[in-house]
Design a protein around this motif. Structure first.
Motif, mmCIF file in Angstrom:
data_model
loop_
_atom_site.group_PDB
_atom_site.id
_atom_site.type_symbol
_atom_site.label_atom_id
_atom_site.label_comp_id
_atom_site.label_asym_id
_atom_site.label_seq_id
_atom_site.Cartn_x
_atom_site.Cartn_y
_atom_site.Cartn_z
ATOM 1 N N CYS A 22 79.540 -51.036 17.658
ATOM 2 C CA CYS A 22 80.679 -50.639 17.564
ATOM 3 C C CYS A 22 81.678 -49.797 19.137
ATOM 4 N N VAL A 23 82.454 -50.791 19.591
ATOM 5 C CA VAL A 23 82.771 -50.103 20.659
ATOM 6 C C VAL A 23 84.533 -48.519 20.528
ATOM 7 N N LEU A 24 83.999 -47.802 20.690
ATOM 8 C CA LEU A 24 85.043 -46.180 20.603
ATOM 9 C C LEU A 24 85.804 -47.010 22.043
ATOM 10 N N GLN A 25 87.269 -47.821 22.272
ATOM 11 C CA GLN A 25 88.222 -47.657 22.877
ATOM 12 C C GLN A 25 89.773 -46.407 22.913
ATOM 13 N N SER A 26 90.441 -45.977 23.710
ATOM 14 C CA SER A 26 91.098 -45.752 23.847
ATOM 15 C C SER A 26 91.949 -45.366 25.475
ATOM 16 N N GLY A 27 92.713 -44.339 25.499
ATOM 17 C CA GLY A 27 93.912 -44.846 26.702
ATOM 18 C C GLY A 27 92.734 -43.396 27.802
ATOM 19 N N GLU A 28 93.053 -43.047 28.705
ATOM 20 C CA GLU A 28 92.440 -41.619 28.924
ATOM 21 C C GLU A 28 92.853 -40.482 28.832
ATOM 22 N N ARG A 29 92.231 -39.262 28.107
ATOM 23 C CA ARG A 29 91.831 -37.888 28.494
ATOM 24 C C ARG A 29 91.028 -37.431 28.883
ATOM 25 N N ARG A 30 91.260 -36.362 29.527
ATOM 26 C CA ARG A 30 90.250 -35.589 30.195
ATOM 27 C C ARG A 30 89.842 -34.621 29.203
ATOM 28 N N ASP A 31 90.981 -33.732 28.595
ATOM 29 C CA ASP A 31 91.071 -32.722 27.714
ATOM 30 C C ASP A 31 90.277 -32.026 26.759
ATOM 31 N N LYS A 32 89.720 -30.711 26.507
ATOM 32 C CA LYS A 32 88.329 -30.373 25.430
ATOM 33 C C LYS A 32 88.340 -31.090 24.265
ATOM 34 N N HIS A 33 89.979 -31.168 23.955
ATOM 35 C CA HIS A 33 90.231 -31.829 22.424
ATOM 36 C C HIS A 33 89.459 -32.838 22.498
ATOM 37 N N PHE A 34 90.050 -33.383 22.803
ATOM 38 C CA PHE A 34 89.884 -34.944 23.249
ATOM 39 C C PHE A 34 88.081 -35.092 23.390
ATOM 40 N N ILE A 35 87.412 -34.011 23.993
ATOM 41 C CA ILE A 35 86.377 -34.987 24.238
ATOM 42 C C ILE A 35 85.512 -34.348 23.548
ATOM 43 N N SER A 36 85.528 -33.330 22.266
ATOM 44 C CA SER A 36 84.932 -32.768 20.993
ATOM 45 C C SER A 36 85.243 -33.291 20.335
ATOM 46 N N PHE A 37 86.674 -34.025 20.693
ATOM 47 C CA PHE A 37 87.085 -34.979 19.014
ATOM 48 C C PHE A 37 85.996 -36.131 19.279
ATOM 49 N N VAL A 38 86.285 -36.765 20.469
ATOM 50 C CA VAL A 38 84.836 -37.710 20.419
ATOM 51 C C VAL A 38 83.614 -37.717 19.896
ATOM 52 N N GLU A 39 83.437 -36.747 20.816
ATOM 53 C CA GLU A 39 81.769 -36.142 20.354
ATOM 54 C C GLU A 39 81.533 -35.917 19.110
ATOM 55 N N LYS A 40 82.503 -35.471 18.048
ATOM 56 C CA LYS A 40 82.296 -35.895 16.782
ATOM 57 C C LYS A 40 82.079 -36.453 16.183
ATOM 58 N N CYS A 41 83.029 -38.285 16.382
ATOM 59 C CA CYS A 41 83.406 -38.785 15.905
ATOM 60 C C CYS A 41 81.705 -39.761 16.759
ATOM 61 N N ILE A 42 81.588 -39.712 17.839
ATOM 62 C CA ILE A 42 80.134 -40.425 17.484
ATOM 63 C C ILE A 42 78.651 -39.316 16.342
ATOM 64 N N THR A 43 78.848 -37.994 16.412
ATOM 65 C CA THR A 43 77.644 -37.712 15.886
ATOM 66 C C THR A 43 78.266 -37.882 13.865
ATOM 67 N N ASP A 44 78.980 -38.149 13.910
ATOM 68 C CA ASP A 44 79.662 -38.530 12.740
ATOM 69 C C ASP A 44 79.083 -40.376 12.385
ATOM 70 N N ILE A 45 79.917 -40.603 12.839
ATOM 71 C CA ILE A 45 79.723 -42.208 12.599
ATOM 72 C C ILE A 45 78.087 -42.214 12.871
ATOM 73 N N LYS A 46 76.963 -41.822 13.758
ATOM 74 C CA LYS A 46 75.731 -41.931 13.372
ATOM 75 C C LYS A 46 75.354 -41.691 12.049
ATOM 76 N N ASN A 47 75.611 -39.858 11.419
ATOM 77 C CA ASN A 47 75.454 -39.900 10.172
ATOM 78 C C ASN A 47 75.553 -41.090 9.239
ATOM 79 N N ALA A 48 77.067 -41.446 9.005
ATOM 80 C CA ALA A 48 77.296 -42.032 8.477
ATOM 81 C C ALA A 48 77.304 -43.594 8.139
ATOM 82 N N THR A 49 76.201 -43.687 9.573
ATOM 83 C CA THR A 49 75.756 -45.335 8.675
ATOM 84 C C THR A 49 74.421 -45.862 9.234
#
Ligand code: SAH
Length: 365
Positions: A102-129
């Motif tokens: 898959c490709v995760l694509q978005s507009g650009e944000r560099r705030d802490k909340h966004f970074i943690s969100f993306v990081e968790k999504c990656i971890t969860d995608i790996k675990n779920a698939t």
């Protein structure tokens, strides 16, 4: 001067060679280029086309790239960010269908909340698939723009292993004409270096037909991909957006743009050989069979859209984006037939990594 047949058989190409290949004007000559690129794709990569189901998970953007429909100053747009659950639902659906990546694509944000969100999504995608068919889970490509080296490392550690960051154009003056001063060509280059150092398979690309861009610029772009040992290419025609702030008075006509975009794919295949090249959606925005034509010109990756239909209309980087109202199921069956129609097979349940990356890793040993 080489005959075209001899030129197409060359192993390494000069800037003049590339310009010549990009400016062939007879249909017969262009057909020879297309056939040579398709044959090269078969030789270097086999007959498989690999799917990267793309999830455009957020259109919230802090940048203001003048060409882009989701730039921050476009207020004519409902902003969204999908929840973690919705993203996992998309990736689980893709895995169920046999997509390898898959490709995760978005507009650009560099705030802490966004970074943690993306990081968790990656971890969860790996675990779920993870499954017997995909023991390492879905392959994840990120396309979330310029970030710090540390952020790239965090995303990589979480399980993303490919990254797409287009240089957009390697002509620094043209780059400046597309972006406000706060965005610089050198920062973009630095990010590509960080990505490589972290260990990603690095993808980049350009827009083709930017007002003011010359064929020499495009030849330089291809030489840049070559000299920077890029693993994956995603490029497509520049398409206007009603909210863009780019003067398109001298823009190319569609009649010139489509063959040029296809020739860029073909020439990249001949010059770069074993890299992955995507037949991008922007090609399909120009003509319904744009992606098939991309495959016929040597592309080996397609990106079926997994973005939920209710937000697709809010992720229009350019005008006329196709399949805005089509569900992911329709995209899947439609695409399968289209790929088979051009003599390719689909690499189900495979990551389909860039062989170029494997070769460059082997060379380091
Ligand atoms: N914000 C991220 C990812 C989203 S944009 C990033 O910038 O990397 C992804 C790509 O869409 C851009 O790199 C650009 O090349 C392409 N794009 C944006 N607007 C476009 C337009 N009007 N025509 C063609 N391609 C466009």
């Amino acid at each position: 001067m080489h005959t075209l047949e001899n030129l197409l058989r060359k192993n390494s190409f000069s800037k003049n060679d590339i310009v010549r290949l990009l400016t062939l004007d007879s249909d017969t000559e262009r057909a020879l280029l297309q056939k040579a690129a398709y044959a090269a794709a078969t030789d270097y990569l086999g007959t498989n086309i690999y799917y990267r189901g793309i999830i455009e998970f957020s259109n919230i953007c802090t940048l203001n790239c003048y060409y882009c429909g989701i730039r921050r100053e476009n207020s004519n747009l409902k902003r969204y960010c999908l929840s973690n659950d919705k993203i996992i639902n998309c990736t689980s659906w893709a895995t169920g269908c046999g997509y390898g990546s898959c490709v995760l694509q978005s507009g650009e944000r560099r705030d802490k909340h966004f970074i943690s969100f993306v990081e968790k999504c990656i971890t969860d995608i790996k675990n779920a698939t993870k499954s017997n068919l995909l023991p390492d889970g879905l392959g994840i490509t990120l396309s979330v723009g310029e970030q710090s080296r540390e952020t790239y490392q965090r995303f990589y550690n979480a399980g993303a292993h490919r990254y797409l960051l287009r240089i957009e154009t390697t002509n620094p003056n043209l780059f400046s004409s597309l972006h406000p001063d706060e965005q610089s060509y050198t920062d973009r280059l630095k990010c590509l270096t960080f990505l490589r150092e972290v260990g990603y398979q690095v993808g980049t690309g350009v827009m083709i037909g930017i007002p003011g861009q010359t064929v020499e610029d495009l030849a330089d772009d291809i030489l840049f991909f070559h000299d920077h040992d890029i693993d994956m290419i995603g490029m497509g025609p520049y398409l206007p957006h009603p909210e863009a702030i780019i003067d398109t008075t001298n823009a190319m006509s569609d009649k010139e743009l489509l063959p040029l975009a296809l020739s860029m794919i073909a020439v990249c295949r001949l010059v770069l050989k074993d890299v992955n090249i995507a037949a991008t959606t922007a090609l399909q925005a120009m003509v319904p069979d744009g992606r098939e034509q991309g495959i016929l010109h040597g592309a080996n990756v397609v990106m079926p859209n997994l973005t939920p239909t209710d937000v697709r209309g809010s992720y229009q980087l350019y005008d006329g984006k196709p399949c805005i109202n089509e569900g992911r199921e329709e995209c899947r069956t439609c695409l399968e037939h289209r790929i088979e129609s051009v003599g390719r097979t689909i690499g189900w349940n495979l990551w389909g990594d860039s062989p170029h990356f494997a070769h460059r890793m082997n060379q380091r040993k």
